[in-house]
Design a protein around this motif. Structure first.
Motif, mmCIF file in Angstrom:
data_model
loop_
_atom_site.group_PDB
_atom_site.id
_atom_site.type_symbol
_atom_site.label_atom_id
_atom_site.label_comp_id
_atom_site.label_asym_id
_atom_site.label_seq_id
_atom_site.Cartn_x
_atom_site.Cartn_y
_atom_site.Cartn_z
ATOM 1 N N ILE A 176 0.842 -1.200 0.000
ATOM 2 C CA ILE A 176 0.000 0.000 0.000
ATOM 3 C C ILE A 176 0.878 1.252 0.000
ATOM 4 O O ILE A 176 0.658 2.192 -0.770
ATOM 5 N N ILE A 177 1.906 1.229 0.859
ATOM 6 C CA ILE A 177 2.793 2.395 0.942
ATOM 7 C C ILE A 177 3.548 2.586 -0.377
ATOM 8 O O ILE A 177 3.680 3.701 -0.877
ATOM 9 N N HIS A 178 3.950 1.467 -0.970
ATOM 10 C CA HIS A 178 4.657 1.515 -2.260
ATOM 11 C C HIS A 178 3.764 2.136 -3.344
ATOM 12 O O HIS A 178 4.197 2.994 -4.114
ATOM 13 N N LEU A 179 2.510 1.683 -3.381
ATOM 14 C CA LEU A 179 1.581 2.195 -4.407
ATOM 15 C C LEU A 179 1.409 3.698 -4.283
ATOM 16 O O LEU A 179 1.352 4.419 -5.280
ATOM 17 N N SER A 180 1.345 4.138 -3.062
ATOM 18 C CA SER A 180 1.093 5.552 -2.829
ATOM 19 C C SER A 180 2.353 6.388 -3.059
ATOM 20 O O SER A 180 2.341 7.352 -3.821
ATOM 21 N N LYS A 181 3.437 5.964 -2.424
ATOM 22 C CA LYS A 181 4.642 6.799 -2.442
ATOM 23 C C LYS A 181 5.419 6.678 -3.751
ATOM 24 O O LYS A 181 5.891 7.668 -4.294
ATOM 25 N N GLU A 182 5.559 5.451 -4.280
ATOM 26 C CA GLU A 182 6.365 5.247 -5.493
ATOM 27 C C GLU A 182 5.539 5.424 -6.758
ATOM 28 O O GLU A 182 5.973 6.038 -7.710
ATOM 29 N N GLU A 183 4.355 4.810 -6.775
ATOM 30 C CA GLU A 183 3.575 4.825 -8.020
ATOM 31 C C GLU A 183 2.553 5.944 -8.062
ATOM 32 O O GLU A 183 1.820 6.076 -9.035
ATOM 33 N N LYS A 184 2.538 6.731 -6.985
ATOM 34 C CA LYS A 184 1.683 7.926 -6.933
ATOM 35 C C LYS A 184 0.193 7.632 -7.187
ATOM 36 O O LYS A 184 -0.522 8.399 -7.810
ATOM 37 N N LYS A 185 -0.230 6.457 -6.751
ATOM 38 C CA LYS A 185 -1.649 6.133 -6.894
ATOM 39 C C LYS A 185 -2.399 6.569 -5.644
ATOM 40 O O LYS A 185 -1.809 6.701 -4.570
ATOM 41 N N THR A 186 -3.694 6.785 -5.821
ATOM 42 C CA THR A 186 -4.530 7.064 -4.660
ATOM 43 C C THR A 186 -5.070 5.723 -4.160
ATOM 44 O O THR A 186 -5.604 4.949 -4.953
ATOM 45 N N VAL A 187 -4.875 5.446 -2.879
ATOM 46 C CA VAL A 187 -5.332 4.170 -2.351
ATOM 47 C C VAL A 187 -6.430 4.417 -1.322
ATOM 48 O O VAL A 187 -6.211 5.125 -0.335
ATOM 49 N N PHE A 188 -7.589 3.832 -1.597
ATOM 50 C CA PHE A 188 -8.719 3.944 -0.677
ATOM 51 C C PHE A 188 -8.843 2.583 -0.010
ATOM 52 O O PHE A 188 -9.158 1.591 -0.651
ATOM 53 N N VAL A 189 -8.526 2.543 1.302
ATOM 54 C CA VAL A 189 -8.462 1.226 1.940
ATOM 55 C C VAL A 189 -9.344 1.193 3.180
ATOM 56 O O VAL A 189 -9.298 2.077 4.019
ATOM 57 N N SER A 190 -10.180 0.168 3.229
ATOM 58 C CA SER A 190 -11.078 0.071 4.378
ATOM 59 C C SER A 190 -10.562 -0.970 5.356
ATOM 60 O O SER A 190 -9.857 -1.902 4.974
ATOM 61 N N SER A 191 -10.890 -0.755 6.629
ATOM 62 C CA SER A 191 -10.448 -1.699 7.644
ATOM 63 C C SER A 191 -11.253 -1.478 8.922
ATOM 64 O O SER A 191 -11.877 -0.429 9.097
ATOM 65 N N HIS A 192 -11.246 -2.471 9.785
ATOM 66 C CA HIS A 192 -11.829 -2.237 11.105
ATOM 67 C C HIS A 192 -10.711 -2.171 12.146
ATOM 68 O O HIS A 192 -10.958 -2.128 13.338
ATOM 69 N N LEU A 193 -9.446 -2.187 11.666
ATOM 70 C CA LEU A 193 -8.305 -2.162 12.575
ATOM 71 C C LEU A 193 -7.637 -0.781 12.548
ATOM 72 O O LEU A 193 -6.973 -0.401 11.585
ATOM 73 N N LEU A 194 -7.844 -0.051 13.623
ATOM 74 C CA LEU A 194 -7.309 1.305 13.707
ATOM 75 C C LEU A 194 -5.781 1.307 13.655
ATOM 76 O O LEU A 194 -5.168 2.096 12.943
ATOM 77 N N ALA A 195 -5.179 0.364 14.393
ATOM 78 C CA ALA A 195 -3.724 0.323 14.471
ATOM 79 C C ALA A 195 -3.129 0.111 13.089
ATOM 80 O O ALA A 195 -2.116 0.724 12.729
ATOM 81 N N GLU A 196 -3.781 -0.746 12.320
ATOM 82 C CA GLU A 196 -3.309 -1.037 10.966
ATOM 83 C C GLU A 196 -3.360 0.222 10.103
ATOM 84 O O GLU A 196 -2.420 0.552 9.390
ATOM 85 N N MET A 197 -4.462 0.939 10.205
ATOM 86 C CA MET A 197 -4.648 2.149 9.408
ATOM 87 C C MET A 197 -3.656 3.229 9.809
ATOM 88 O O MET A 197 -3.141 3.969 8.974
ATOM 89 N N GLU A 198 -3.395 3.287 11.091
ATOM 90 C CA GLU A 198 -2.487 4.301 11.598
ATOM 91 C C GLU A 198 -1.114 4.166 10.945
ATOM 92 O O GLU A 198 -0.416 5.145 10.713
ATOM 93 N N MET A 199 -0.764 2.901 10.646
ATOM 94 C CA MET A 199 0.553 2.647 10.069
ATOM 95 C C MET A 199 0.644 3.031 8.602
ATOM 96 O O MET A 199 1.730 3.301 8.106
ATOM 97 N N VAL A 200 -0.474 2.997 7.857
ATOM 98 C CA VAL A 200 -0.375 3.248 6.416
ATOM 99 C C VAL A 200 -1.077 4.516 5.946
ATOM 100 O O VAL A 200 -0.684 5.106 4.935
#
Lengths: 301, 229, 294
Positions: A176-200
């Motif tokens: 996810i980080i690669h897609l956003s930072k390197e490939e400049k894509k917009t990533v819309f990601v859903s989750s129920h894990l706050l800690a996970e989201m906080e990291m990305v």
């Protein structure tokens, strides 16, 4: 930065259930946008509306500055998605699956190009294997490869780490980080894990019962001065009394499942630890908690 | 049987005077017909039975004196009436013991004919009674009506031409009794195209005809063995 | 784009093992019938024609030719083939819903109508291939095994004899008509498939509808015959037989190249086409409006 997705007053009702209720949000270009909510909060319904699987009851969706209703095909051509479980044609090989969806996406990559895409998610060696022989993690990776095969500008991932082992979760995080930072894509990601989201995630939207709770940059939303700290000890009632009678009493929240919950900044944890040692409290564990429930807890106080 | 015996007896009495004449006429014709020992003929057969729709069939007719006859459809499929062995006069004219009774005259197909009834003496004979309509001048049978024990009543109309010298017709129309044809519902899963009712209405008619038009005869040239088996 | 998706759909159909069950089942059924007729064909002929045995002389061996065997196979098989068609057509949408691939499919930049027409197009191709397979085995297989001769078509109230030279085109026409009939079944299964989340439902429902309609049509209850049968698509599915009901002269001589009632066949064809379009459009429109929740 322009908004890639703009949702206004979006609602969806199924018979007597309102799954999404007057939801509005904007996703800036190039960011990782965390879409958070507990199970049943309306995340999947919202994502399905973004992908035209579900017709909204009311409200507007614009993607790439175009109305989704009127420019569906043009928008979907530039969008890749993994929706819930990555279900694919089990009786077809990984290569057949990715080729088939590439064609549906309007691109006709060569076998070499497809193999490269599979290699990126570590599946090149299994390209010829039928998907029914794949593990959950492999299917997830293949699903992501398929979502990316036509090089979309917007990537929508619905609960991408569900059912994955820690290594798998770390891999997805990196991707996810690669897609956003390197490939400049917009990533819309859903989750129920706050800690996970906080990291990305750079931005975050939290919904509950179909309604928006908060939206904004992660940094401003997750205040390190307001963390839920969980203390596990042998004599919970005596320790609770002790805390309430001390200067730490102001930070006490409640007892939950045999644990004591307090709320203060992470920088204060060492001082609290010293206090417990001095009072000869038998500590089993002491750690900051990071769940959506705790976040809701902190929002409501 | 007793009743018919009595009637026949009365007829014999009534026409007794002419009986000799009738017998002599029949014997004369018999002589003519018996000159044909065998033949093989090519013909076209039209079957007209209410419940059968069939194309005109190319057939071969084999005959061997006295009473063997076989119709064969060499290429296609035909439903050949079992009584068709009677399309030839053989089984009448090979009887050695019979009574011939004169029954007057009648017009048949526009020609005046002598009507003669033939009663076989032989108890074993399948033929019970045969009525012949004879063209006296040419010694030809133009029509016959034969009642058999096994196969009901047949009617035969004969039209002569090229082979009249041998007593062989160019065309024969054979009329016979048919049985009902009806399968139980649902066996054949028919498609209803609106013609079913018309057809079932027609099956009530119990007569069928077969019309054989001969194109050529090959007479007294011998018949291959096994044809009649 | 239509061709691309059609090819994708065909690729999916022909990669599925169940597709070949149909081809296998048809082969087995045809070979079994051919074998049975080879062994006990005379009994079969006697069953149909026994009542005429005392009146007519006929050759059962000649009647039991390849054309007759093929006609008999079609008569027996075309009642069962709808099940095999439903097996594929009923799976087209519901199967994807069940597998979970439908949501990914629909989120691709392809209109839902295009997707549905392609899927239906694929089922049409499948039906055509199934019937080609059936034609090769039942017609050419039977001709190889039993030779050719005139065709005796046995009906409830009589039989039609068709010259051998006048038969082949009738089989071709019959197969074409059967294709239309089975496409109608495919459209029904396809339409039901839109409303289901797994393929068992539409497959079973299609087969049940065909069975119930066939029973209604066969019951011969006057009320049903007048008010129901003419409107049931199952009645018109038998239209292929119309090509074997031949016209005759007043003296019952069959007329070469003729068909007893072309109008009736045409009407049946139109009714089937009408049903097909109705089912197809109902399916497409429902799918267009459907929220994909699978």
């Amino acid at each position: 930065m322009p908004d890639i997705i703009r949702v206004q007053h979006l609602s969806k009702s199924f018979k007597d259930l309102t799954a999404v209720n007057d939801l509005s949000f904007s996703v800036p270009q190039g960011c990782v946008y965390g879409f958070l909510g507990q199970n049943g909060a309306g995340k999947s319904t919202t994502i399905r509306m973004l992908l035209t699987l579900i017709e909204p009851s009311s409200g507007d969706i614009e993607i790439f500055g175009l109305s989704l209703q009127r420019h569906r095909q043009q928008i979907l051509k530039n969008t890749g998605a993994v929706i819930e479980k990555p279900d694919l044609y089990k009786y077809l090989s990984a290569l057949d699956n990715i080729r088939l969806f590439a064609k549906l996406g309007g691109v006709h990559p060569s076998r070499m190009q497809l193999m490269e895409k599979l290699d990126k998610v570590g599946l090149a060696a299994r390209a010829g294997s039928k998907v029914k022989t794949f593990s959950q993690g492999m299917k997830q990776r293949l699903g992501i490869a398929i979502a990316l095969v036509h090089d979309p500008e917007l990537v929508i991932l619905d609960e991408p780490v569900n059912g994955l082992d820690p290594q798998g979760i770390a891999d997805i995080r990196k991707l996810i980080i690669h897609l956003s930072k390197e490939e400049k894509k917009t990533v819309f990601v859903s989750s129920h894990l706050l800690a996970e989201m906080e990291m990305v995630a750079d931005h975050m939207l939290i919904i509950d019962k179909g309604k928006k709770i908060v939206e904004g940059p992660v940094k401003s939303l997750l205040n390190p001065d307001k963390m839920v700290i969980e203390l596990e000890t042998k004599d919970i009632n005596a320790v609770t009394q002790l805390i309430q009678g001390s200067s730490w009493g102001d930070y006490y929240k409640k007892q939950e499942e045999g644990k004591i919950l307090l709320e203060f900044g992470t920088h204060a944890v060492p001082a609290f630890n010293t206090f417990l040692v001095q009072q000869q409290v038998q500590v089993l564990s002491l750690r900051p908690r990071h769940s959506l429930e705790d976040y809701f807890l902190s929002l409501t106080t | 049987m007793k009743k018919s015996g009595l009637i026949i007896f009365c007829m014999v009495l009534l026409y007794g005077v002419k009986a000799q004449d009738a017998g002599a006429l029949v014997e004369k014709i018999k002589g003519k017909y018996n000159a044909v020992k065998d033949y093989e003929a090519n013909a076209k057969m039209k079957t007209n039975v209410v419940f059968i729709k069939a194309p005109v069939a190319n057939i071969k007719v084999y005959y061997k004196n006295p009473d063997q006859l076989k119709i064969r459809n060499e290429s296609g499929i035909s439903f050949i009436p079992r009584g068709s062995v009677n399309v030839n006069m053989g089984n009448i004219f090979t009887m050695s013991h019979y009574a011939a009774i004169d029954a007057g005259t009648e017009m048949v197909n526009g020609r005046n004919t002598r009507v003669i009834k033939i009663l076989p003496d032989d108890e074993q004979s399948d033929v019970v009674l045969s009525t012949l309509y004879i063209d006296e001048a040419q010694l030809l049978v133009l029509r016959s009506k034969t009642t058999t024990k096994e196969n009901g009543t047949y009617e035969l109309d004969m039209f002569y031409g090229r082979y009249a010298n041998y007593g062989l017709p160019d065309k024969v129309r054979f009329t016979f009794n048919t049985r009902d044809y009806k399968l139980p519902k649902g066996v054949t899963f028919d498609y209803d195209n609106g013609s079913a009712e018309k057809e079932s209405e027609k099956t009530k008619d119990k007569k069928g005809t077969v019309e054989i038009s001969y194109s050529s005869y090959s007479i007294n040239k011998g018949i291959p063995e096994g044809i009649f088996n | 784009m239509f061709i691309t998706i059609l090819r994708i759909e065909l690729f999916k159909i022909f990669r599925k093992p169940r597709t070949y069950i149909s081809f296998g089942a048809i082969a087995v059924m045809i070979i079994l019938i051919q074998l049975a007729i080879k062994v006990q064909g005379t009994e079969l002929i006697n069953f149909f024609l026994g009542s005429q045995n005392s009146t007519f002389d006929y050759d059962p061996a000649k009647i039991l030719n390849g054309y007759f065997v093929c006609y008999f196979i079609l008569n027996t098989l075309l009642i069962h083939v709808p099940l095999l068609v439903a097996l594929i057509a009923g799976d087209l949408v519901a199967g994807e819903a069940n597998m979970g691939t439908l949501r990914l499919l629909v989120s691709k930049p392809v209109s839902r109508e295009m997707l549905m027409f392609s899927k239906f197009g694929a089922s049409v191709v499948y039906v055509v291939m199934l019937l080609l397979w059936m034609a090769v085995l039942s017609l050419f297989g039977s001709i190889l095994l039993f030779g050719t001769n005139d065709l005796v078509v046995i009906k409830e109230t009589g039989f039609h004899i068709i010259s051998s030279g006048d038969v082949l085109w009738r089989f071709m026409a019959a197969f074409l008509f059967a294709t239309l009939a089975l496409i109608c079944i495919a459209s029904l299964a396809f339409m039901l498939s839109v409303f289901a989340e797994n393929s068992i439902g539409p497959i079973v429902a299609t087969v049940c509808i065909v069975i119930v309609f066939t029973i209604v049509q066969q019951l011969q209850v006057p009320m049903f015959q007048e008010y129901a049968s003419p409107y049931l698509f199952t009645t018109h599915m038998l239209g292929w037989k119309g090509f074997f009901y031949v016209m005759a002269t007043d003296e019952n001589q069959t007329i070469r190249g003729s068909v007893e009632n072309t109008g009736a066949i045409l009407k049946s064809g139109l009714v089937l086409t009408g049903y097909t379009l109705f089912f197809l459009l109902l399916g497409v429109i429902s799918f267009k409006r459907k929220d994909i929740l699978s």
